[in-house]
Design an enzyme around this catalytic site. Structure first.
Site, mmCIF file in Angstrom:
data_model
loop_
_atom_site.group_PDB
_atom_site.id
_atom_site.type_symbol
_atom_site.label_atom_id
_atom_site.label_comp_id
_atom_site.label_asym_id
_atom_site.label_seq_id
_atom_site.Cartn_x
_atom_site.Cartn_y
_atom_site.Cartn_z
ATOM 1 N N GLU A 16 0.814 -1.214 0.000
ATOM 2 C CA GLU A 16 0.000 0.000 0.000
ATOM 3 C C GLU A 16 0.849 1.267 0.000
ATOM 4 O O GLU A 16 0.371 2.343 0.388
ATOM 5 C CB GLU A 16 -0.944 -0.016 1.198
ATOM 6 C CG GLU A 16 -1.924 -1.176 1.190
ATOM 7 C CD GLU A 16 -2.751 -1.266 2.448
ATOM 8 O OE1 GLU A 16 -3.628 -0.416 2.631
ATOM 9 O OE2 GLU A 16 -2.501 -2.182 3.255
ATOM 10 N N SER A 152 -6.812 -2.077 2.136
ATOM 11 C CA SER A 152 -7.131 -1.638 0.778
ATOM 12 C C SER A 152 -7.752 -2.743 -0.075
ATOM 13 O O SER A 152 -7.724 -2.677 -1.301
ATOM 14 C CB SER A 152 -5.879 -1.078 0.072
ATOM 15 O OG SER A 152 -5.469 0.117 0.682
ATOM 16 N N TYR A 222 -9.626 3.395 -5.208
ATOM 17 C CA TYR A 222 -8.661 4.447 -5.512
ATOM 18 C C TYR A 222 -8.716 4.947 -6.951
ATOM 19 O O TYR A 222 -7.826 5.679 -7.375
ATOM 20 C CB TYR A 222 -7.247 3.956 -5.168
ATOM 21 C CG TYR A 222 -7.129 3.599 -3.709
ATOM 22 C CD1 TYR A 222 -7.271 4.574 -2.726
ATOM 23 C CD2 TYR A 222 -6.938 2.287 -3.294
ATOM 24 C CE1 TYR A 222 -7.197 4.248 -1.385
ATOM 25 C CE2 TYR A 222 -6.858 1.951 -1.947
ATOM 26 C CZ TYR A 222 -6.989 2.940 -1.001
ATOM 27 O OH TYR A 222 -6.922 2.614 0.333
ATOM 28 N N ARG A 261 -11.396 3.682 12.006
ATOM 29 C CA ARG A 261 -12.513 3.563 11.066
ATOM 30 C C ARG A 261 -13.003 2.124 11.074
ATOM 31 O O ARG A 261 -12.209 1.198 10.873
ATOM 32 C CB ARG A 261 -12.094 3.937 9.644
ATOM 33 C CG ARG A 261 -13.275 4.111 8.668
ATOM 34 C CD ARG A 261 -12.834 4.065 7.226
ATOM 35 N NE ARG A 261 -12.508 2.716 6.815
ATOM 36 C CZ ARG A 261 -11.401 2.383 6.123
ATOM 37 N NH1 ARG A 261 -10.507 3.305 5.809
ATOM 38 N NH2 ARG A 261 -11.189 1.124 5.780
ATOM 39 N N ASP A 263 -15.419 -0.696 9.329
ATOM 40 C CA ASP A 263 -16.151 -1.053 8.123
ATOM 41 C C ASP A 263 -17.247 -2.043 8.511
ATOM 42 O O ASP A 263 -17.007 -2.985 9.270
ATOM 43 C CB ASP A 263 -15.218 -1.673 7.088
ATOM 44 C CG ASP A 263 -14.126 -0.709 6.648
ATOM 45 O OD1 ASP A 263 -14.361 0.518 6.718
ATOM 46 O OD2 ASP A 263 -13.052 -1.175 6.236
ATOM 47 N N GLU A 276 -14.398 -5.133 9.714
ATOM 48 C CA GLU A 276 -13.023 -4.953 10.192
ATOM 49 C C GLU A 276 -12.822 -3.524 10.652
ATOM 50 O O GLU A 276 -13.690 -2.670 10.437
ATOM 51 C CB GLU A 276 -12.008 -5.308 9.098
ATOM 52 C CG GLU A 276 -12.157 -4.527 7.812
ATOM 53 C CD GLU A 276 -11.243 -5.054 6.714
ATOM 54 O OE1 GLU A 276 -10.198 -4.423 6.473
ATOM 55 O OE2 GLU A 276 -11.580 -6.079 6.092
ATOM 56 N N ASN A 278 -9.795 -0.250 11.149
ATOM 57 C CA ASN A 278 -8.541 0.274 10.623
ATOM 58 C C ASN A 278 -8.009 1.344 11.568
ATOM 59 O O ASN A 278 -8.725 2.303 11.889
ATOM 60 C CB ASN A 278 -8.789 0.874 9.231
ATOM 61 C CG ASN A 278 -7.519 1.159 8.466
ATOM 62 O OD1 ASN A 278 -6.583 1.740 9.012
ATOM 63 N ND2 ASN A 278 -7.487 0.768 7.213
ATOM 64 N N GLY A 282 -7.161 5.571 5.429
ATOM 65 C CA GLY A 282 -6.672 6.331 4.289
ATOM 66 C C GLY A 282 -7.153 7.770 4.315
ATOM 67 O O GLY A 282 -8.239 8.082 4.821
#
Length: 316
Positions: A16, A152, A222, A261, A263, A276, A278, A282
């Site tokens: 990443e 990602s 992205y 964050r 998800d 999950e 993070n 990002g």
């Protein structure tokens, strides 16, 4: 406005790297607009020396994958006694390993899709076909496959037919030796950011994710135009409340700090399922956390300037 001098770490050697560099550049620009002096540093062989010599007032970690999320860089910063924004090393390791995080949250009563973990050695020793057949018998179809570590959506793939399993497993194994196989929950995918202040963690408005190709993979994340976002997500009031509670619970139960964050996916009945979490979200132009911050009426520089002050106060 702050006049602090901080360092932003980005780059590194993970898969990443490119995303991390983009996050680092955007975060640095936002901090400068808030009045901070920013030094941008790559996570390379010179990093330890530069940090030890230059001694910024605080460090912000914009590394994704590997060292930025598994606690390695955070451990180095603690060795150097340099304040940093984000979660401590032990909690980073818990969140970084997806099955570990899921198991801990499931024990606490949070809803998460049923899953199994399969190391590559199991396939070599027991044979791929018997293992895959048993997997489908246990979890059914469709399935979501992903490496147990990493972000990602690299190596992640949805499997709807048994014939797709072998190639999906090999794709996931190309990013790690162990794969998490999860029962796919169909529904609305959302991301919920959590920010801490003196009153504790607070959930940001949820962001709804609608990839045009059906899966929110690396390309969809992205590449501008391949995914549409809604921030704040239009959700029934009770669903939005449960999503916020889920994200705050995950943040607290895993011992996360400053920012995270979560998800999740909302199924047809309105149940919110944890996927999950993070610890280094990002911050690119198509990333979810900046959208949530903007939907909350704040700016990226303003939010991270406040987190810098929290980090420095912890060390004083």
């Amino acid at each position: 406005m702050s006049d602090r001098w901080v360092a932003v770490l980005s780059g590194g050697l993970s898969h990443e790297r490119d995303v991390s560099l983009r996050s680092g550049r955007r975060l640095s620009a936002a901090l400068r607009s808030a009045g901070l002096t920013v030094t941008e540093l790559d996570a390379d062989h010179e990093l330890l020396h530069r940090l030890n010599v230059e001694r910024p007032e605080a460090v912000l970690v914009a590394l994704h994958g590997g060292e930025g999320e598994n606690g390695a860089i955070q451990s180095i910063l603690e060795l150097l006694d340099i304040p940093y924004v984000g979660t401590d090393p032990r909690a980073c390791r818990r969140a970084w390993d997806k099955p570990t995080a899921k198991a801990e949250l499931a024990r606490a009563g949070l809803t998460t899709p049923e899953w199994m973990v399969l190391p590559q050695s199991t396939f070599r020793e027991l044979g791929a076909h018997p293992v895959l057949d048993s997997l489908v018998d246990k979890l059914g179809l469709p399935l979501m496959l992903k490496p147990v570590q990493g972000g990602s959506a690299l190596g992640a793939r949805v499997v709807r037919d048994p014939s797709e399993l072998p190639s999906a497993m090999m794709g996931a194994f190309s990013y790690g030796d162990t794969v998490q196989v999860e029962k796919l929950v169909e529904g609305t995918e959302i991301a919920i950011g959590v920010l801490e202040d003196s009153d504790g963690p607070h959930a940001l408005p949820a962001v709804r994710i609608e990839p045009s190709r059906g899966i929110f993979d690396y390309t969809a994340r992205y590449t501008a135009g391949l995914t549409s976002y809604q921030a704040p997500a239009e959700l029934p009031e009770d669903v939005a409340r449960r999503a916020s509670e889920l994200a705050i619970s995950a943040h607290r139960l895993l011992g996360l700090r400053d920012i995270s964050r979560t998800d999740a996916i909302v199924d047809a009945s309105g149940e919110v399922h944890f996927l999950e979490v993070n610890v280094s979200p990002g911050l690119t132009a198509t990333s979810l956390l900046p959208m949530a911050i903007e939907a909350d009426g704040r700016g990226l520089g303003e939010v991270f300037d406040g987190l810098v002050e929290r980090a420095i106060e912890r060390r004083s």
